[in-house]
Each structure stands twice: as C-alpha cells, then as structure tokens.
Design a protein around this motif. Sequence first.
Motif, PDB file in Angstrom:
ATOM      1  N   LEU A 318       0.829  -1.202   0.000  1.00 31.56           N
ATOM      2  CA  LEU A 318       0.000   0.000   0.000  1.00 31.56           C
ATOM      3  C   LEU A 318       0.866   1.255   0.000  1.00 31.56           C
ATOM      4  N   PRO A 319       0.467   2.290  -0.724  1.00 35.29           N
ATOM      5  CA  PRO A 319       1.195   3.560  -0.663  1.00 35.29           C
ATOM      6  C   PRO A 319       1.087   4.159   0.739  1.00 35.29           C
ATOM      7  N   PRO A 320       2.108   4.873   1.198  1.00 37.53           N
ATOM      8  CA  PRO A 320       2.071   5.434   2.563  1.00 37.53           C
ATOM      9  C   PRO A 320       0.875   6.337   2.808  1.00 37.53           C
ATOM     10  N   HIS A 321       0.448   7.101   1.778  1.00 42.65           N
ATOM     11  CA  HIS A 321      -0.658   8.031   2.028  1.00 42.65           C
ATOM     12  C   HIS A 321      -1.985   7.303   2.253  1.00 42.65           C
ATOM     13  N   TYR A 322      -2.070   6.018   1.879  1.00 45.25           N
ATOM     14  CA  TYR A 322      -3.277   5.258   2.177  1.00 45.25           C
ATOM     15  C   TYR A 322      -3.442   5.081   3.687  1.00 45.25           C
ATOM     16  N   LEU A 323      -2.310   5.056   4.411  1.00 45.18           N
ATOM     17  CA  LEU A 323      -2.333   4.826   5.851  1.00 45.18           C
ATOM     18  C   LEU A 323      -2.138   6.120   6.639  1.00 45.18           C
ATOM     19  N   GLY A 324      -2.291   7.247   5.970  1.00 42.45           N
ATOM     20  CA  GLY A 324      -2.289   8.517   6.674  1.00 42.45           C
ATOM     21  C   GLY A 324      -0.961   9.218   6.762  1.00 42.45           C
ATOM     22  N   PHE A 325       0.099   8.680   6.114  1.00 38.82           N
ATOM     23  CA  PHE A 325       1.389   9.359   6.152  1.00 38.82           C
ATOM     24  C   PHE A 325       1.412  10.474   5.120  1.00 38.82           C
ATOM     25  N   SER A 326       1.770  11.643   5.552  1.00 37.01           N
ATOM     26  CA  SER A 326       1.838  12.791   4.649  1.00 37.01           C
ATOM     27  C   SER A 326       2.940  13.730   5.117  1.00 37.01           C
ATOM     28  N   THR A 327       3.344  14.597   4.229  1.00 34.90           N
ATOM     29  CA  THR A 327       4.369  15.588   4.543  1.00 34.90           C
ATOM     30  C   THR A 327       3.791  16.979   4.342  1.00 34.90           C
ATOM     31  N   ASP A 328       4.552  17.974   4.796  1.00 39.98           N
ATOM     32  CA  ASP A 328       4.084  19.351   4.635  1.00 39.98           C
ATOM     33  C   ASP A 328       4.010  19.740   3.163  1.00 39.98           C
ATOM     34  N   VAL A 329       4.905  19.140   2.351  1.00 45.54           N
ATOM     35  CA  VAL A 329       4.912  19.429   0.925  1.00 45.54           C
ATOM     36  C   VAL A 329       4.121  18.339   0.206  1.00 45.54           C
ATOM     37  N   PRO A 330       3.018  18.671  -0.473  1.00 44.07           N
ATOM     38  CA  PRO A 330       2.231  17.644  -1.162  1.00 44.07           C
ATOM     39  C   PRO A 330       3.071  16.880  -2.182  1.00 44.07           C
ATOM     40  N   ALA A 331       2.829  15.574  -2.272  1.00 41.51           N
ATOM     41  CA  ALA A 331       3.564  14.742  -3.212  1.00 41.51           C
ATOM     42  C   ALA A 331       3.148  15.071  -4.643  1.00 41.51           C
ATOM     43  N   SER A 332       4.104  14.975  -5.560  1.00 39.75           N
ATOM     44  CA  SER A 332       3.801  15.206  -6.962  1.00 39.75           C
ATOM     45  C   SER A 332       3.057  14.015  -7.546  1.00 39.75           C
ATOM     46  N   ALA A 333       2.482  14.195  -8.733  1.00 35.24           N
ATOM     47  CA  ALA A 333       1.760  13.103  -9.382  1.00 35.24           C
ATOM     48  C   ALA A 333       2.691  11.930  -9.674  1.00 35.24           C
ATOM     49  N   ASP A 334       3.931  12.208 -10.094  1.00 34.47           N
ATOM     50  CA  ASP A 334       4.887  11.130 -10.370  1.00 34.47           C
ATOM     51  C   ASP A 334       5.236  10.378  -9.095  1.00 34.47           C
TER      52      ASP A 334
END
Length: 459
Positions: A318-334
């Motif tokens: 699973l991608p990290p953002h599926y489990l609520g992990f995020s950073t202050d800078v939004p991830a790019s589409a790539d």
Amino acid sequence: MRWPATVTAEDASRLTAALITRHANHVPGLLTADRYYEGRPGLSYLDPQLVRLLSGRIRQVVVNWPRLVVDSHAERLQLKGFRLPNQSGTDLALNELWQANDLDEQQHDLHTEALVYGRAYAIVGAAAEAADVPLVTVESPLEVHTVHDPRTRQVAAAVKAWKDGAEEFATLYLTAETWLMRRASRGWVADTVDRHGLGQVPVVPFANRSRPRNPYGVSELADVIPLADAVNKIATDMMVSGEFHAMPRRVAYGFAEEDFVGPDGTPLNRWAREAHALWATRKSPGDARVEQLPEADLSNFHNTINQLARLVASLCGLPPHYLGFSTDVPASADAIRSSEARLVRRAEARQNRFGGSWERVMRLGRRIATGRTDPGLRHLEALWFDAGTPTVAQRADASVKLYADGRGPVTLRQTREDLGYSEATIHRMEADDHQAARLDGLRLGLAPTHDIAPGGDAA
C-alpha cells in the motif's frame, strides 16, 4: 476418495455428507477472516486482570486496516468485457450473458470475497424461468466447497449447503450430474437430479494467491491480522492511558479524604478520586500544600502505531498516504504513481488469475446456452480497466498520442477503449462517425471510398 461423474441417490447422500464434513474444517478460519474484515476482531494482548478491573469502562478501539487492505486491492479489479482474437470489440453474446446476470455489479462482491477468504466461487446453471440466458451466481466459501482432481487440478466435485429457517439444503455438483439434497432425520436425502452431461463441474473457483499444493488460496488478511491485533491493542491502551495519565495530576499533602467536602458536608470530587486525578496524603501537623504534576506524553503510542502502519504498507504494497502518512509538501503526481507501483502490479497479477476464472465462467455459460462446446472460446480474452490511477488528462494525452490521427500504432476503437468508454458508447460514436463520413461525401459531391461500420474499423 474417488469422485465419480454419475452416482446413485445413496452415493449422492454419502458424497454430500463427506463434502460438508470437509467444508466444516475450513469454516473456523473463514469466520476469523470475516470478523476482521467486518471490524469485529475481539481484544488481544490485553491483561485479563485489566479487563476485569475496567469492566464496563473500557471499549476496544478498532483500527480496521484489514478492510482498508482488501478494499484497496478490490477497487482496482474492474472487468469490462470479453473479446476473441478476430473481434475488434467485446463479444456481444458474452456481454449479454454478463449483463443479464448483473455481473458488472456483482464482480466486485466476488473479488472482495476472494481477497477476504482466499477464494470465492461462481456457479453456472441452466436459465431460470422466463429467462433465455444461463444463470451465473456469485458464491461465498462459507456456503460452497470444492475438491480438486490431483492430476488435472480441476474441480472434481463441489457442494453448496445453506439453511432456510429450520430446514437444511445442499446441492451436490459432479462432472455429469447436479443433485439437490435436503437434510432429513436419517441424513441427506436426494430430491431431484439434473443430468447436464457437461463433462465438468459447473463451479468455478477464484483463488487468491493459490499454489499447487494449496488450491484454496490464501486470505489477503493473513499477514495483516497480527498487526491489526497489535494496533487495536495499542490504540485501546492509548485511550486508557488518556483516561488516567493524559491530564494533570494534583497531589495534596497534609489532607485527609474527609477534608474534601462541600459547604453542606457532602463529599466532593468522587470522580477525580476514581480516576486518580487527585492524590492525597494523611494529615500531618504544619504540612499542607497542593502540587500539580505534568501530564503524560502519549507520543510513545503514536510512534508505535506509525511503525505498525509502515509494516502493513510494506507487507501489503500500500502507498504510505493510504495509511495517513503525509508531509508538509504535497507529493507530486509522479511520486504518487511511484508509490502505487507495487499495488498496481499486484492488481495486474490478480487480473491475470481472476481473468482466467472469468473466462471459464463464460465458456460454461456459452456451452449451456448452445448445448455444444465452441473451440474458438479457447482463445477468449478478459478485458480489464487499467489498474493504475492516471489522471483523466494523462490518459487522454497518452491515448491521443498513440492514435496520432490514424498514423500511430493504435486504432481509433482501441483509443476509445483506453479512454474508458463503454461498449455501447463506442458503438454510438462509430455510428456518428459513419453518418458524418457520408454527409461529408455528399457535401463534397463525392462517393465515400470506404465506410466506418459501427462495431468495427474501416471496412
């Protein structure tokens, strides 16, 4: 045990009982997977004494990662039709069978069941009353069980057992017969028999991560359940700790319990004493003061939950953002597509495996509808929607570039399929193209040199 193609009523009773007994051995594991997917796992790793002490005050916190894992995979398994090598579009007869049985909606249920339990089934039978197409039903392994021929690895016999009120029924499926059974005082009794003569059991398994020695597959929750137990325990402990330690504590020196009373003499702050928010010592002459202790930091629970989430993401792709992990800078589409690479590859692998099962379902349906085997269906291909998550703009840009106004390697029909249009919409577009070409020819006073026939490429 030998599984014959045809049996007597007595043998049908014996085989039904044997299959149901085998099925009963699998049910406890299936029910465990069901509980976790539905968010009813039960308390684990919790001290029984603590459960008794907090009886009536503690409620388990359930972080339902099992459902997240299953649904994240099932959402990427969307079948759109079937095609033969000599066809430019989907096969119309098979599409009719697909739509008549509402399989475009029920396919998601089947894929979810297969991921939760490790397997699911589709049963193909004769047309129901007032219907002119074979009946295809999606079945749960809680009701259906199969046995496999060790040489061919194909289904040799199957049973479906269910209850209707106080009555119990079962259907025994063999390669040449189907028996409808009911439970009586003396065991299973045959009601009716259908001698279909198909030469194969009309029950098709959809196994998740099956292996040659394990044709029943493995639940997608097998790796997640221990981690789900752990995170539920940590989350519950965090709430208990929040009750007792996540608020400031006060210590009163030189006071007795009876000193904490109101103006009318009634005791005060009973809740604070029960929750240990206020501690007091016995009276001592000349020593009376109150101090406040700092509250507990719950970051140890947060860090543990985050670590368990990373393990789930690693094991299940699973991608990290599926489990609520995020950073202050939004991830790019790539970056998002890169993080989903493992999930997409797993979905594509399941499309390949489940696609083979759906193709067998369609061959069985055509065999029952026509009464004969169509050798051409050996080359049947299941068509899936893209398991990736490109944006609409990216998909359109890639498709148009591949088409390149008819000069690229991809036809106009394939371009429209890649863009996700349904078969009915594509047929309507092709009819519009056909009409537009004729109008252009009439406007110019020229006879069209070719027509774009609906349902195909240039004719």
